[in-house]
Motif scaffolding. Structure first.
Motif, PDB file in Angstrom:
ATOM      1  N   LEU A  45     -43.107  62.715  -6.401  1.00 11.38           N
ATOM      2  CA  LEU A  45     -43.747  61.439  -6.086  1.00 11.38           C
ATOM      3  C   LEU A  45     -45.234  61.648  -5.835  1.00 11.38           C
ATOM      4  O   LEU A  45     -45.672  62.756  -5.529  1.00 11.38           O
ATOM      5  CB  LEU A  45     -43.120  60.831  -4.820  1.00 11.38           C
ATOM      6  N   SER A  46     -45.993  60.552  -5.931  1.00 12.63           N
ATOM      7  CA  SER A  46     -47.432  60.622  -5.663  1.00 12.63           C
ATOM      8  C   SER A  46     -47.857  59.381  -4.888  1.00 12.63           C
ATOM      9  O   SER A  46     -47.359  58.283  -5.139  1.00 12.63           O
ATOM     10  CB  SER A  46     -48.171  60.691  -7.009  1.00 12.63           C
ATOM     11  N   ALA A  47     -48.800  59.558  -3.961  1.00 18.06           N
ATOM     12  CA  ALA A  47     -49.178  58.452  -3.063  1.00 18.06           C
ATOM     13  C   ALA A  47     -50.054  57.398  -3.735  1.00 18.06           C
ATOM     14  O   ALA A  47     -49.934  56.204  -3.445  1.00 18.06           O
ATOM     15  CB  ALA A  47     -49.906  59.010  -1.839  1.00 18.06           C
ATOM     16  N   HIS A  48     -50.933  57.833  -4.643  1.00 13.09           N
ATOM     17  CA  HIS A  48     -51.976  56.896  -5.079  1.00 13.09           C
ATOM     18  C   HIS A  48     -51.519  55.846  -6.093  1.00 13.09           C
ATOM     19  O   HIS A  48     -52.305  54.979  -6.480  1.00 13.09           O
ATOM     20  CB  HIS A  48     -53.224  57.647  -5.571  1.00 13.09           C
ATOM     21  N   LYS A  49     -50.250  55.914  -6.497  1.00 17.21           N
ATOM     22  CA  LYS A  49     -49.747  54.865  -7.405  1.00 17.21           C
ATOM     23  C   LYS A  49     -49.153  53.705  -6.609  1.00 17.21           C
ATOM     24  O   LYS A  49     -48.786  52.683  -7.183  1.00 17.21           O
ATOM     25  CB  LYS A  49     -48.673  55.426  -8.344  1.00 17.21           C
ATOM     26  N   ILE A  50     -48.992  53.892  -5.298  1.00 20.86           N
ATOM     27  CA  ILE A  50     -48.354  52.828  -4.496  1.00 20.86           C
ATOM     28  C   ILE A  50     -49.257  52.393  -3.334  1.00 20.86           C
ATOM     29  O   ILE A  50     -48.794  52.151  -2.223  1.00 20.86           O
ATOM     30  CB  ILE A  50     -46.970  53.262  -3.965  1.00 20.86           C
TER      31      ILE A  50
ATOM     32  N   SER B 238     -50.516  66.472  -4.750  1.00 18.78           N
ATOM     33  CA  SER B 238     -50.558  65.473  -5.838  1.00 18.78           C
ATOM     34  C   SER B 238     -49.196  65.391  -6.524  1.00 18.78           C
ATOM     35  O   SER B 238     -48.336  66.259  -6.314  1.00 18.78           O
ATOM     36  CB  SER B 238     -51.607  65.874  -6.904  1.00 18.78           C
ATOM     37  N   GLY B 239     -49.057  64.383  -7.375  1.00 17.90           N
ATOM     38  CA  GLY B 239     -47.867  64.297  -8.211  1.00 17.90           C
ATOM     39  C   GLY B 239     -47.817  65.488  -9.159  1.00 17.90           C
ATOM     40  O   GLY B 239     -46.756  66.055  -9.434  1.00 17.90           O
ATOM     41  N   THR B 240     -48.990  65.865  -9.654  1.00 18.88           N
ATOM     42  CA  THR B 240     -49.074  67.008 -10.567  1.00 18.88           C
ATOM     43  C   THR B 240     -48.556  68.275  -9.893  1.00 18.88           C
ATOM     44  O   THR B 240     -47.789  69.046 -10.480  1.00 18.88           O
ATOM     45  CB  THR B 240     -50.544  67.214 -11.017  1.00 18.88           C
ATOM     46  N   GLU B 241     -48.965  68.467  -8.640  1.00 16.78           N
ATOM     47  CA  GLU B 241     -48.488  69.661  -7.921  1.00 16.78           C
ATOM     48  C   GLU B 241     -46.975  69.580  -7.691  1.00 16.78           C
ATOM     49  O   GLU B 241     -46.275  70.596  -7.803  1.00 16.78           O
ATOM     50  CB  GLU B 241     -49.220  69.821  -6.585  1.00 16.78           C
TER      51      GLU B 241
ATOM     52  N   VAL C 215     -36.698  65.105 -11.667  1.00 22.88           N
ATOM     53  CA  VAL C 215     -37.137  63.783 -12.122  1.00 22.88           C
ATOM     54  C   VAL C 215     -38.560  63.520 -11.619  1.00 22.88           C
ATOM     55  O   VAL C 215     -38.834  63.609 -10.421  1.00 22.88           O
ATOM     56  CB  VAL C 215     -36.174  62.679 -11.613  1.00 22.88           C
ATOM     57  N   ASP C 216     -39.450  63.204 -12.548  1.00 24.37           N
ATOM     58  CA  ASP C 216     -40.795  62.754 -12.189  1.00 24.37           C
ATOM     59  C   ASP C 216     -40.692  61.243 -11.979  1.00 24.37           C
ATOM     60  O   ASP C 216     -40.513  60.481 -12.931  1.00 24.37           O
ATOM     61  CB  ASP C 216     -41.756  63.093 -13.343  1.00 24.37           C
ATOM     62  N   ALA C 217     -40.782  60.848 -10.702  1.00 15.75           N
ATOM     63  CA  ALA C 217     -40.644  59.414 -10.391  1.00 15.75           C
ATOM     64  C   ALA C 217     -41.975  58.849  -9.898  1.00 15.75           C
ATOM     65  O   ALA C 217     -41.998  57.875  -9.144  1.00 15.75           O
ATOM     66  CB  ALA C 217     -39.551  59.209  -9.353  1.00 15.75           C
ATOM     67  N   VAL C 218     -43.071  59.467 -10.344  1.00 14.77           N
ATOM     68  CA  VAL C 218     -44.396  59.046  -9.868  1.00 14.77           C
ATOM     69  C   VAL C 218     -44.639  57.558 -10.140  1.00 14.77           C
ATOM     70  O   VAL C 218     -45.162  56.844  -9.287  1.00 14.77           O
ATOM     71  CB  VAL C 218     -45.497  59.936 -10.504  1.00 14.77           C
ATOM     72  N   GLN C 219     -44.245  57.067 -11.316  1.00 16.24           N
ATOM     73  CA  GLN C 219     -44.480  55.645 -11.625  1.00 16.24           C
ATOM     74  C   GLN C 219     -43.362  54.749 -11.112  1.00 16.24           C
ATOM     75  O   GLN C 219     -43.584  53.589 -10.815  1.00 16.24           O
ATOM     76  CB  GLN C 219     -44.650  55.435 -13.140  1.00 16.24           C
ATOM     77  N   ALA C 220     -42.158  55.286 -11.038  1.00 17.92           N
ATOM     78  CA  ALA C 220     -41.014  54.453 -10.636  1.00 17.92           C
ATOM     79  C   ALA C 220     -40.962  54.241  -9.127  1.00 17.92           C
ATOM     80  O   ALA C 220     -40.432  53.222  -8.662  1.00 17.92           O
ATOM     81  CB  ALA C 220     -39.714  55.106 -11.110  1.00 17.92           C
TER      82      ALA C 220
HETATM   83  C1  LIG Z   1     -45.552  59.921 -14.587  1.00 16.25           C
HETATM   84  C2  LIG Z   1     -46.641  60.673 -13.892  1.00 16.25           C
HETATM   85  N1  LIG Z   1     -46.420  61.909 -13.444  1.00 16.25           N
HETATM   86  C3  LIG Z   1     -47.352  62.617 -12.797  1.00 16.25           C
HETATM   87  C4  LIG Z   1     -48.606  62.109 -12.574  1.00 16.25           C
HETATM   88  C5  LIG Z   1     -49.623  62.913 -11.854  1.00 16.25           C
HETATM   89  O1  LIG Z   1     -49.801  62.448 -10.522  1.00 16.25           O
HETATM   90  P1  LIG Z   1     -51.140  62.771  -9.750  1.00 16.25           P
HETATM   91  O2  LIG Z   1     -52.202  61.890 -10.316  1.00 16.25           O
HETATM   92  O3  LIG Z   1     -50.831  62.446  -8.308  1.00 16.25           O
HETATM   93  O4  LIG Z   1     -51.425  64.209  -9.935  1.00 16.25           O
HETATM   94  C6  LIG Z   1     -48.913  60.820 -13.042  1.00 16.25           C
HETATM   95  C7  LIG Z   1     -50.271  60.250 -12.900  1.00 16.25           C
HETATM   96  O5  LIG Z   1     -50.715  59.433 -13.673  1.00 16.25           O
HETATM   97  C8  LIG Z   1     -47.899  60.077 -13.712  1.00 16.25           C
HETATM   98  O6  LIG Z   1     -48.128  58.842 -14.178  1.00 16.25           O
END
Ligand SMILES: Cc1ncc(COP(=O)(O)O)c(C=O)c1O
Length: 383
Positions: free
Chosen positions: A199-204, A70-73, A176-181
């Motif tokens: 990065l995270s897959a489920h936002k794209i 996940s992005g969190t991980e 850098v947390d680029a999960v949204q970018a």
């Molecule tokens: C900026 C940002 N970082 C991290 C996360 C966490 O990602 P994930 O849902 O894949 O754990 C999110 C999810 O909303 C997010 O918006």
């Protein structure tokens, strides 16, 4: 009743080609990428090909990429991994911002409880960190600096390149947390002065439960998970093969149409804003976030005098899905830590609603949502 999904910053649906890639990868003979036999080699090849595709998108070496759950991980691995490795060099400082996602902020708090010294940078009324504040906070004792690219609640972009340059001068590691970018801006690892990227897959339009962590070659790093030797000993655990294949497909599709994707979401955002102004008048709401330095897919508004919960509940009843803050906190009624950091009045804080756009949204949906919002506002304000 319409069904309008304006909550893409929370999660997105997998698109058809991504589902096809997922199903193809998940079907047929089983294969653990760590197994030596033919099926294992086939699974390993799928992961390796996905990694190569990400290396192309991020302009890095495949060996610099670690798939996560996940992005969190990714955020946690980056922070704990880099901080603990830096501790061995006598560095104890962690610098982050008040508007990070909880995956970063709570991880930093945990590091603080382990003896690291934490500095949380303030933001201005647009949610942007000042470079001068960052420069004052980062010195030769700093272990890790973590600043997000684009905010999940407001869309505000941070000066990550400038802060990264400064961090590099002081030999601090930059995360850098680029999960949204990701999927909305170019992220070239050779141009950006950063060491770790989440990065995270489920936002794209990829699957939920798959993430990626870029770790620049030579970056000191200690794994979060121990076990097998997967991901070059940086993340133990059998890889989510189908999820990784689908993530790579989603990323390839996003970056194959980056400009179109930006323009599409920007247009929906603009249409909603224009229609709301026509329906309600511009004095009935306030825009939360930076007017220029921002992601195209997020619009955060405060409808003064109407609580976020009332607005969201009424929108939901009318078939419109939006959000009151980040997905992880929207179940609770706590005011958003992001908007609180922007020092908003309690009225503005408690009336914020986030609309976020993505594939499949139309201008008609934006106009319909504006009408519905205007009707709800009139009803609630006249009570
Ligand atoms: C900026 C940002 N970082 C991290 C996360 C966490 O990602 P994930 O849902 O894949 O754990 C999110 C999810 O909303 C997010 O918006």
């Amino acid at each position: 009743m319409p069904s309008i999904y304006f909550d893409h910053a929370a999660t997105t649906s997998m698109n058809a080609e991504v589902i096809k890639a997922y199903v193809e990868a998940a079907s047929g003979a089983p294969g653990n990428p760590s197994s030596l036999h033919a099926q294992g080699r086939a699974a390993r090849e799928k992961v390796s090909s996905a990694r190569d595709r990400f290396a192309g998108i991020l302009n890095c070496e495949p060996s610099e990429l670690v798939f996560t759950g996940s992005g969190t991980e990714s955020d946690n691995s980056a922070l704990f991994g880099a901080a603990h490795a830096q501790l061995k060099r006598g560095r104890k400082g962690i610098v982050t911002t008040a508007v990070e996602h909880h995956a970063v902020l709570h991880a930093c708090r945990q590091l603080e409880s382990q003896g690291f010294s934490l500095t949380i940078l303030p933001v201005d009324e647009f949610g942007r960190v000042s470079l001068a504040d960052a420069q004052a906070a980062i010195d030769d004792t700093t272990a890790v600096v973590s600043v997000m690219a684009g905010n999940n609640e407001t869309g505000t972009l941070q000066p990550i390149a400038e802060i990264g340059e400064w961090a590099r001068k002081h030999k601090a590691l930059m995360h850098v947390d680029a999960v949204q970018a990701f999927g909305y801006m170019s992220l070239d690892s050779r141009e950006l002065p950063i060491d770790l990227l989440s990065l995270s897959a489920h936002k794209i339009n990829g699957p939920q439960g798959v993430g990626l962590l870029y770790i620049r070659k030579g970056t000191p790093f200690q794994p979060l998970l121990y076990g097998g030797t997967q991901e070059r000993n940086r993340r133990a655990g059998t890889e989510n093969v189908a999820g990784i294949v689908a993530f790579a497909k989603a990323a390839e599709m996003a970056y194959g149409h980056l400009q179109a994707r930006r323009e599409h979401t920007e247009n929906i955002r603009g249409s909603l804003l224009k229609a709301l102004t026509e329906q309600l008048g511009s004095n009935s709401f306030m825009i939360n976030g930076h007017p220029d330095y921002r992601l195209p897919q997020i619009l955060n508004l405060s409808f003064i005098g109407i609580s976020s919960e009332s607005m969201l509940m009424n929108l939901d009843l009318e078939g419109v899905s939006a959000s009151g803050g980040s997905a992880c906190t929207s179940g609770s009624l706590k005011p958003s830590h992001v908007l609180s950091a922007m020092k908003f009045s309690s009225e503005r804080l408690s009336s914020a609603v986030r609309f976020s756009f993505g594939l499949g949204n139309t201008r008609e949906e934006a106009e319909k949502t504006a009408k519905i919002t205007a009707t709800i506002s009139a009803r609630l304000r006249n009570r």
